[in-house]
Design an enzyme around this catalytic site. Structure first.
Site, short mmCIF file in Angstrom:
data_model
loop_
_atom_site.label_atom_id
_atom_site.label_comp_id
_atom_site.label_asym_id
_atom_site.label_seq_id
_atom_site.Cartn_x
_atom_site.Cartn_y
_atom_site.Cartn_z
N ASN A 140 0.87 -1.18 0.00
CA ASN A 140 0.00 0.00 0.00
C ASN A 140 0.90 1.23 0.00
O ASN A 140 1.41 1.63 1.03
CB ASN A 140 -0.91 -0.03 1.25
CG ASN A 140 -1.81 1.18 1.32
OD1 ASN A 140 -1.94 1.93 0.34
ND2 ASN A 140 -2.44 1.40 2.46
N LYS A 148 0.18 4.28 -0.50
CA LYS A 148 -0.42 5.52 0.04
C LYS A 148 -0.05 6.71 -0.86
O LYS A 148 -0.07 6.57 -2.07
CB LYS A 148 -0.01 5.72 1.49
CG LYS A 148 -0.28 4.48 2.35
CD LYS A 148 -0.07 4.70 3.82
CE LYS A 148 -0.32 3.40 4.57
NZ LYS A 148 -0.26 3.55 6.01
N HIS A 169 -9.89 1.74 4.17
CA HIS A 169 -8.63 1.90 4.92
C HIS A 169 -8.83 2.92 6.04
O HIS A 169 -9.54 3.92 5.86
CB HIS A 169 -7.51 2.36 3.97
CG HIS A 169 -6.17 2.31 4.64
ND1 HIS A 169 -5.74 3.29 5.51
CD2 HIS A 169 -5.19 1.38 4.60
CE1 HIS A 169 -4.55 2.96 5.97
NE2 HIS A 169 -4.19 1.80 5.44
N GLU A 177 -7.11 5.24 7.19
CA GLU A 177 -6.75 6.64 6.92
C GLU A 177 -7.87 7.35 6.17
O GLU A 177 -8.07 8.55 6.32
CB GLU A 177 -5.41 6.70 6.15
CG GLU A 177 -4.25 6.39 7.08
CD GLU A 177 -3.01 5.81 6.41
OE1 GLU A 177 -2.92 5.85 5.17
OE2 GLU A 177 -2.13 5.32 7.15
N GLU A 202 -6.25 -4.42 10.31
CA GLU A 202 -5.20 -3.40 10.52
C GLU A 202 -5.54 -2.57 11.76
O GLU A 202 -6.27 -1.57 11.65
CB GLU A 202 -5.14 -2.47 9.31
CG GLU A 202 -4.71 -3.13 8.04
CD GLU A 202 -4.01 -2.13 7.13
OE1 GLU A 202 -2.86 -2.39 6.76
OE2 GLU A 202 -4.59 -1.08 6.83
N GLY A 236 1.92 2.43 10.92
CA GLY A 236 2.95 3.47 10.82
C GLY A 236 3.61 3.81 12.14
O GLY A 236 4.31 4.82 12.26
N SER A 249 2.67 -1.95 10.57
CA SER A 249 4.09 -2.08 10.90
C SER A 249 4.66 -3.47 10.59
O SER A 249 5.47 -4.00 11.36
CB SER A 249 4.35 -1.70 12.37
OG SER A 249 3.99 -0.35 12.59
P1 PGA Z 1 2.32 0.46 7.80
O1 PGA Z 1 0.89 0.73 7.07
O2 PGA Z 1 2.84 -0.85 7.25
O3 PGA Z 1 3.17 1.63 7.40
O4 PGA Z 1 2.05 0.37 9.26
C1 PGA Z 1 -0.01 -0.32 6.82
C2 PGA Z 1 -1.25 0.21 6.13
O5 PGA Z 1 -1.69 1.32 6.47
O6 PGA Z 1 -1.81 -0.45 5.25
#
Ligand code: PGA
Length: 263
Positions: A12, A14, A100, A102, A170, A176, A216
């Protein structure tokens, strides 16, 4: 538990990288890292919209498949800024992410996520539905959060459509932050999600849904999350922006699948 599903590892990206040139380089580095050998892991890149068409040309064999990070459920019309499933499909996209965290944090509602999921499944896209609690407490209320998100997002979905559904668990607190869920947390959630799906649909249909972990994921925790967390793969954010790191995560999934004799 012995698994039979083909593992899925999704990058992903982003809002990254900054330019088409950088996106092509990252994609080609991943492609090179994966090599030409036959693999039992599905690898998908969820790239920003403007890069997708060009990246599609860079994977003629479809070794790396393409995903959108979101989509809009209507086919055409006065919806400034939106991108439809048929537009995505016409540039080689076969996977789409929905819900997602976000995007939910930016205001996407359960109803909007449900509309996206229904439309994506109807158009035969593999649909990666993201669910995850913001925080955990000792009373286990986070399980209720996940159940509510799942049932809302899957409203009016039919059991025959579950073969095209993937759930990405998630936890928001792990995204993150460098603090991944433990393999035990991931396994507990995998079992719980499967139960919610079995109760809502039926056991056989629920078994077809692959359950990924995201938050992460790194090369250092991928082996344990796969083997002890019993997940079917990963949704990878930060670590997908470095080709070597991402390829190492794919390799983890691959060696696990080999041990399980998934073909
Ligand atoms: P991350 O993000 O691996 O940077 O924690 C995962 C995601 O948001 O899909």
């Amino acid at each position: 538990m012995a698994k039979t599903s083909v593992p899925l590892v999704v990058a992903n990206w982003k809002l990254n990288p900054r330019t088409l040139g950088e996106a092509k380089k990252l994609f080609l580095d991943i492609r090179q890292g994966l090599g030409r050998r036959k693999s039992n892991v599905e690898v998908v890149v969820a790239a920003p919209f403007p890069f997708i068409n060009e990246l599609h040309r860079l994977s003629p064999s479809q070794r790396i498949k393409l995903s959108a990070q979101t989509s809009f459920p209507e086919k055409t019309g006065a919806h400034t800024g939106e991108v439809s499933l048929s537009m995505l499909s016409s540039v080689g996209v076969t996977y789409v992410i929905a819900g997602h965290s976000e995007r939910r944090a930016a205001g996407e509602t359960d109803d909007e996520v449900n509309a996206q999921v229904q439309a994506a499944l109807k158009s035969k896209m593999t649909t990666i539905l993201c669910v995850g609690e913001k925080k955990r407490d000792q009373h286990g209320n986070y399980l209720g959060v996940i159940e509510t998100q799942l049932l809302a997002a899957l409203h009016e979905v039919k059991s025959s459509q579950l073969k095209d559904l993937v759930i990405a668990y998630e936890p928001v607190w792990a995204i993150g932050t460098g603090n991944n869920a433990s393999p035990h947390d991931a396994e507990e959630m995998r079992i719980f999600i499967e139960k919610v799906l079995s109760d809502r649909f039926n056991r056989a249909a629920a078994k077809k849904v692959r359950i990924l972990y995201g938050g992460s994921v790194k090369r250092d925790n991928a082996d344990a999350l796969m083997a002890d967390g019993d997940v079917d793969g990963f949704l990878v954010g930060g670590s997908s922006l470095k080709a070597t790191e991402f390829v190492a995560i794919v390799n983890s999934a691959e060696s696990y699948a080999k041990k399980q004799k998934v073909t």
